[in-house]
Design a protein around this motif. Structure first.
Motif, short mmCIF file in Angstrom:
data_model
loop_
_atom_site.label_atom_id
_atom_site.label_comp_id
_atom_site.label_asym_id
_atom_site.label_seq_id
_atom_site.Cartn_x
_atom_site.Cartn_y
_atom_site.Cartn_z
N MET A 78 0.82 -1.20 0.00
CA MET A 78 0.00 0.00 0.00
C MET A 78 0.87 1.26 0.00
N PHE A 79 1.97 1.22 0.75
CA PHE A 79 2.84 2.39 0.84
C PHE A 79 3.50 2.69 -0.50
N SER A 80 3.90 1.65 -1.23
CA SER A 80 4.56 1.88 -2.51
C SER A 80 3.58 2.43 -3.55
N ILE A 81 2.32 2.08 -3.45
CA ILE A 81 1.32 2.63 -4.37
C ILE A 81 1.10 4.12 -4.10
N ILE A 82 1.10 4.50 -2.83
CA ILE A 82 0.99 5.92 -2.48
C ILE A 82 2.22 6.67 -2.95
N MET A 83 3.40 6.06 -2.81
CA MET A 83 4.62 6.68 -3.30
C MET A 83 4.56 6.88 -4.82
N PHE A 84 4.08 5.87 -5.53
CA PHE A 84 4.02 5.95 -6.98
C PHE A 84 3.08 7.05 -7.43
N PHE A 85 1.89 7.13 -6.85
CA PHE A 85 0.94 8.14 -7.29
C PHE A 85 1.33 9.55 -6.84
N SER A 86 2.01 9.67 -5.71
CA SER A 86 2.50 11.00 -5.34
C SER A 86 3.63 11.43 -6.26
N GLY A 87 4.45 10.50 -6.74
CA GLY A 87 5.46 10.83 -7.74
C GLY A 87 4.85 11.24 -9.05
N LEU A 88 3.80 10.55 -9.47
CA LEU A 88 3.09 10.94 -10.70
C LEU A 88 2.43 12.30 -10.57
N LEU A 89 1.88 12.58 -9.40
CA LEU A 89 1.25 13.87 -9.18
C LEU A 89 2.28 14.99 -9.22
N SER A 90 3.42 14.78 -8.57
CA SER A 90 4.45 15.81 -8.60
C SER A 90 5.05 15.95 -10.00
N PHE A 91 5.12 14.85 -10.77
CA PHE A 91 5.59 14.93 -12.15
C PHE A 91 4.66 15.77 -13.00
N CYS A 92 3.36 15.62 -12.79
CA CYS A 92 2.39 16.39 -13.58
C CYS A 92 2.33 17.85 -13.16
N LEU A 93 2.51 18.11 -11.87
CA LEU A 93 2.39 19.49 -11.40
C LEU A 93 3.65 20.32 -11.66
N LYS A 94 4.81 19.71 -11.67
CA LYS A 94 6.08 20.43 -11.84
C LYS A 94 6.64 20.21 -13.23
N ARG A 95 5.82 20.39 -14.25
CA ARG A 95 6.25 20.09 -15.61
C ARG A 95 7.04 21.23 -16.26
N LYS A 96 7.22 22.35 -15.58
CA LYS A 96 7.94 23.47 -16.18
C LYS A 96 9.45 23.37 -16.00
N HIS A 97 9.90 22.73 -14.94
CA HIS A 97 11.33 22.62 -14.66
C HIS A 97 11.80 21.20 -14.95
N LEU A 98 12.90 21.10 -15.66
CA LEU A 98 13.44 19.78 -16.00
C LEU A 98 14.01 19.09 -14.77
N LEU A 99 14.66 19.83 -13.87
CA LEU A 99 15.25 19.22 -12.68
C LEU A 99 14.18 18.61 -11.77
N LEU A 100 13.09 19.31 -11.57
CA LEU A 100 12.01 18.77 -10.74
C LEU A 100 11.34 17.57 -11.39
N MET A 101 11.27 17.58 -12.70
CA MET A 101 10.71 16.42 -13.40
C MET A 101 11.63 15.21 -13.25
N LEU A 102 12.94 15.43 -13.33
CA LEU A 102 13.89 14.33 -13.15
C LEU A 102 13.84 13.77 -11.72
N LEU A 103 13.71 14.66 -10.74
CA LEU A 103 13.60 14.19 -9.36
C LEU A 103 12.33 13.39 -9.12
N SER A 104 11.23 13.82 -9.70
CA SER A 104 10.00 13.05 -9.53
C SER A 104 10.06 11.72 -10.29
N LEU A 105 10.75 11.68 -11.43
CA LEU A 105 10.94 10.42 -12.13
C LEU A 105 11.78 9.45 -11.31
#
Length: 90
Positions: A1-28
């Motif tokens: 359950m914890f890894s699923i929450i981690m995965f979806f929070s990473g996807l959410l941060s990837f979608c929200l921080k799409r303007k900066h390449l560094l933040l996108m790499l960190l969320s990936l």
């Protein structure tokens, strides 16, 4: 359950921080870490060998190095990591 929450929070941060390449790499990398955690739990639950997890880690490190090299080349040519200043037509 914890890894699923981690995965979806990473996807959410990837979608929200799409303007900066560094933040996108960190969320990936966070998404890759959650996938590795999920695979490690799955393999340990069934008492499988962890050889595939080492191959997965190797490929994720290569992906991270490639992303950082793209980031460095983009900062050297354009001065920042905004996608708005990066034009494909040049």
């Amino acid at each position: 359950m914890f890894s699923i929450i981690m995965f979806f929070s990473g996807l959410l941060s990837f979608c929200l921080k799409r303007k900066h390449l560094l933040l996108m790499l960190l969320s990936l990398e966070f998404i890759i870490l959650s996938l590795y955690f999920n695979m490690f739990i799955y393999l340990s639950f069934f008492n499988y060998e962890f050889y595939f997890s080492m191959i997965f880690l190797t490929m994720s490190v290569c992906e991270g190095g490639l992303g950082l090299s793209i980031l460095v080349s983009m900062i050297r040519t354009h001065g920042n990591d905004y996608f708005q200043t990066f034009s494909v037509l040049w």
